[in-house]
Write a protein that holds these residues in place. Sequence first.
Motif, PDB file in Angstrom:
ATOM      1  N   LEU A 146      12.958 -18.401  -9.365  1.00  8.70           N
ATOM      2  CA  LEU A 146      13.767 -19.495  -8.829  1.00  8.70           C
ATOM      3  C   LEU A 146      14.909 -19.856  -9.778  1.00  8.70           C
ATOM      4  CD1 LEU A 146      10.992 -21.842  -7.364  1.00  8.70           C
ATOM      5  CD2 LEU A 146      12.454 -20.217  -6.126  1.00  8.70           C
ATOM      6  N   LEU A 147      14.645 -19.825 -11.079  1.00  8.20           N
ATOM      7  CA  LEU A 147      15.702 -20.133 -12.040  1.00  8.20           C
ATOM      8  C   LEU A 147      16.816 -19.081 -12.013  1.00  8.20           C
ATOM      9  CD1 LEU A 147      13.821 -21.539 -15.140  1.00  8.20           C
ATOM     10  CD2 LEU A 147      15.601 -22.687 -13.816  1.00  8.20           C
ATOM     11  N   LYS A 148      16.418 -17.825 -11.878  1.00  4.57           N
ATOM     12  CA  LYS A 148      17.407 -16.752 -11.782  1.00  4.57           C
ATOM     13  C   LYS A 148      18.299 -16.961 -10.548  1.00  4.57           C
ATOM     14  CE  LYS A 148      17.740 -11.738 -11.098  1.00  4.57           C
ATOM     15  NZ  LYS A 148      16.965 -10.484 -10.864  1.00  4.57           N
ATOM     16  N   LYS A 149      17.694 -17.331  -9.436  1.00  8.62           N
ATOM     17  CA  LYS A 149      18.467 -17.563  -8.208  1.00  8.62           C
ATOM     18  C   LYS A 149      19.352 -18.802  -8.347  1.00  8.62           C
ATOM     19  CE  LYS A 149      17.581 -14.216  -5.490  1.00  8.62           C
ATOM     20  NZ  LYS A 149      18.700 -13.353  -5.052  1.00  8.62           N
ATOM     21  N   TRP A 150      18.805 -19.854  -8.948  1.00 13.28           N
ATOM     22  CA  TRP A 150      19.589 -21.077  -9.153  1.00 13.28           C
ATOM     23  C   TRP A 150      20.821 -20.781 -10.011  1.00 13.28           C
ATOM     24  CZ3 TRP A 150      17.466 -25.999 -12.075  1.00 13.28           C
ATOM     25  CH2 TRP A 150      18.408 -27.032 -11.970  1.00 13.28           C
ATOM     26  N   SER A 175      17.603 -24.340  -2.150  1.00  9.90           N
ATOM     27  CA  SER A 175      16.775 -24.927  -1.095  1.00  9.90           C
ATOM     28  C   SER A 175      16.963 -24.188   0.220  1.00  9.90           C
ATOM     29  CB  SER A 175      17.135 -26.408  -0.923  1.00  9.90           C
ATOM     30  OG  SER A 175      16.547 -26.945   0.238  1.00  9.90           O
ATOM     31  N   ASP A 176      18.216 -23.939   0.590  1.00 11.24           N
ATOM     32  CA  ASP A 176      18.508 -23.212   1.840  1.00 11.24           C
ATOM     33  C   ASP A 176      17.939 -21.793   1.789  1.00 11.24           C
ATOM     34  OD1 ASP A 176      19.848 -25.419   2.812  1.00 11.24           O
ATOM     35  OD2 ASP A 176      21.820 -24.711   2.148  1.00 11.24           O
ATOM     36  N   TYR A 177      18.036 -21.179   0.627  1.00  9.00           N
ATOM     37  CA  TYR A 177      17.527 -19.816   0.427  1.00  9.00           C
ATOM     38  C   TYR A 177      16.016 -19.770   0.664  1.00  9.00           C
ATOM     39  CZ  TYR A 177      16.276 -15.607  -2.267  1.00  9.00           C
ATOM     40  OH  TYR A 177      15.759 -14.399  -2.677  1.00  9.00           O
ATOM     41  N   ILE A 178      15.298 -20.751   0.100  1.00  8.60           N
ATOM     42  CA  ILE A 178      13.839 -20.806   0.275  1.00  8.60           C
ATOM     43  C   ILE A 178      13.490 -21.038   1.735  1.00  8.60           C
ATOM     44  CG2 ILE A 178      11.737 -22.080  -0.303  1.00  8.60           C
ATOM     45  CD1 ILE A 178      13.073 -22.772  -3.013  1.00  8.60           C
ATOM     46  N   ALA A 209      11.785 -27.000  -1.124  1.00  6.91           N
ATOM     47  CA  ALA A 209      12.933 -26.766  -0.246  1.00  6.91           C
ATOM     48  C   ALA A 209      13.304 -28.035   0.520  1.00  6.91           C
ATOM     49  CB  ALA A 209      12.628 -25.625   0.721  1.00  6.91           C
ATOM     50  N   ASP A 210      12.292 -28.768   0.973  1.00 10.58           N
ATOM     51  CA  ASP A 210      12.546 -30.017   1.712  1.00 10.58           C
ATOM     52  C   ASP A 210      13.093 -31.109   0.796  1.00 10.58           C
ATOM     53  OD1 ASP A 210      11.638 -28.810   4.010  1.00 10.58           O
ATOM     54  OD2 ASP A 210       9.613 -29.646   3.869  1.00 10.58           O
ATOM     55  N   LEU A 211      12.717 -31.049  -0.468  1.00  5.18           N
ATOM     56  CA  LEU A 211      13.084 -32.097  -1.425  1.00  5.18           C
ATOM     57  C   LEU A 211      14.513 -31.952  -1.930  1.00  5.18           C
ATOM     58  CD1 LEU A 211      11.598 -34.482  -2.736  1.00  5.18           C
ATOM     59  CD2 LEU A 211      10.911 -32.961  -4.587  1.00  5.18           C
ATOM     60  N   LEU A 212      14.961 -30.720  -2.074  1.00  7.27           N
ATOM     61  CA  LEU A 212      16.244 -30.460  -2.740  1.00  7.27           C
ATOM     62  C   LEU A 212      17.419 -30.518  -1.773  1.00  7.27           C
ATOM     63  CD1 LEU A 212      15.114 -27.608  -5.146  1.00  7.27           C
ATOM     64  CD2 LEU A 212      15.475 -30.028  -5.686  1.00  7.27           C
ATOM     65  N   THR A 213      17.630 -31.684  -1.201  1.00  4.48           N
ATOM     66  CA  THR A 213      18.791 -31.913  -0.341  1.00  4.48           C
ATOM     67  C   THR A 213      19.882 -32.586  -1.159  1.00  4.48           C
ATOM     68  OG1 THR A 213      18.057 -34.119   0.339  1.00  4.48           O
ATOM     69  CG2 THR A 213      17.254 -32.233   1.638  1.00  4.48           C
ATOM     70  N   ALA A 214      21.105 -32.498  -0.669  1.00  8.93           N
ATOM     71  CA  ALA A 214      22.229 -33.130  -1.377  1.00  8.93           C
ATOM     72  C   ALA A 214      21.973 -34.627  -1.545  1.00  8.93           C
ATOM     73  CB  ALA A 214      23.517 -32.888  -0.600  1.00  8.93           C
ATOM     74  N   GLU A 215      21.478 -35.269  -0.487  1.00 10.28           N
ATOM     75  CA  GLU A 215      21.240 -36.713  -0.527  1.00 10.28           C
ATOM     76  C   GLU A 215      20.179 -37.082  -1.565  1.00 10.28           C
ATOM     77  OE1 GLU A 215      20.100 -40.386   2.521  1.00 10.28           O
ATOM     78  OE2 GLU A 215      19.855 -38.295   3.161  1.00 10.28           O
ATOM     79  N   GLY A 245      24.261 -25.441  -6.576  1.00  7.31           N
ATOM     80  CA  GLY A 245      23.384 -24.281  -6.693  1.00  7.31           C
ATOM     81  C   GLY A 245      21.965 -24.593  -6.290  1.00  7.31           C
ATOM     82  N   LEU A 246      21.519 -25.806  -6.617  1.00  4.19           N
ATOM     83  CA  LEU A 246      20.167 -26.219  -6.253  1.00  4.19           C
ATOM     84  C   LEU A 246      20.038 -26.397  -4.743  1.00  4.19           C
ATOM     85  CD1 LEU A 246      17.659 -26.676  -7.959  1.00  4.19           C
ATOM     86  CD2 LEU A 246      18.269 -29.100  -8.145  1.00  4.19           C
TER      87      LEU A 246
END
Length: 344
Positions: free
Chosen positions: A127-131, A14-17, A62-68, A9-10
Motif C-alpha cells: 500500500l505504501l508503494k502504491k501511495w 482508496s479508489d484503487y482498493i 478504502a471507505d475511510l480515506l475520502t477527501a472529506e 495520493g491517498l
Amino acid sequence: MNSENQVLGLIKLSDYIKTFLSKKTENYNQDDVDIELLLQKTKIENQWFTLENQKFALQQWADLLTAESIRGWLKNYSISKISKRVGLILAGNIPLVGFHDVVSVVLSNHIPVIKLSSKDKYMIPFLLKKWKEFSGDQIQFEFVERLENFDAVIATGSNNTARYLEYYFKNHLSIIRKNRTSVAVLKGDETEEELQLLANDIFQYFGLGCRNVTRIFIPKDFVIDRLFESFIGFQDIINHHKYANNYDYNRAVYLLNQDKFWDNNFVMLKEDDKLFSPLSVINFSRYSSLEDVKNFIAENEENIQCIVAKDELGLDSIHFGEAQNPGLDTYADNVDTMKFLEMV
C-alpha cells in the motif's frame, strides 16, 4: 514533501482498493493478481488472517480515506515544517492494524521508519508503494529490522513487551501501547438487530483486536439465550482450526475445573468479573445498578479501548456494530497520535 499531493495520493489509493475489491477474479489485471497473491501469501503464513478478514480491513480503509474525512481530520492539526524520523514498531494482531500510525506520520510531514510485525509484513509495504506512486513520489518511508537513528518512536506490544519498550526508549519521545480490550453494556431492551451488530463487535477478526468486546454487562433479568441467538450468524467460526483449538482447550479447562459456563458449540459465555477473556470465551456479569458498571469502567479505564452501548445509558460509548469501524480521529489507547507528532 507536498502535503496536498500526499492527500490526493491517498484518495487515489482508496479508489484503487475499491476497484480491486469490486472485481471478480476473472476480470483481474496484473496489479489485481499481485494483490491477491499477497493476500494469499499472508494467509498461508498467518492463518488468523483469512482472505475475508484481510479484504474487510482493506474495505474499511478504502471507505475511510475520502477527501472529506482526510481533510476534516487534518484541519485540527498543524503540520511540521521539518521532517523527523519516527520509528514505528507495528502490531500484527489484526490486518493493517499499524497502517493508521504510518498514515499519521506521513501526513505530519515526518518519515516513518517501520519495523513490521512478522504476522503482517506484505500488505502495508504494498500500500505504501502504491501511495508513493499515486502521490508523485511525495512520501518517504523506510523498513528496518532494528530501529536506529530516529527522533521519536511509537511502539505497540503486550503488557510484558511494553515494560521492555518503556525502558529501552526511556530517553526518547515515545508512545508505548499495551494490551487493551473492549466492553459492551446492555440496557436490556436492545433489538435483535442491535444484538446481531454486537456479535460483529465480538467475532470480527476472531476477537483478536483491542476493539473486540470480551466483557458484557447485562441487566439482572436479561435472558442469556438472546445473546446466543444473535451469535448464530458467526457459527462457522468454529470451522477455523486455530479458533477451534482455543475453543476446545478452554472448554476442557472449564469442565475439569467444574466451572459454570454456557456453551453453544462455538463460543462460551462465562459469568466472570475479569475484563479480558480467553479466545472463544465472553465474560459477562449482571448488574442492578448502572453506577456499579460506571465504577468498574472508571477503575479499568487504562485497559478499555472502547465501550459499546446505547446512547441513553450516558456512557462515552459507540453504537453497536461500530467497534471495528474506527474513524481517522480514533486513536489506539485514546492517545492522540497526531498531537504527539506535532511535538516531534
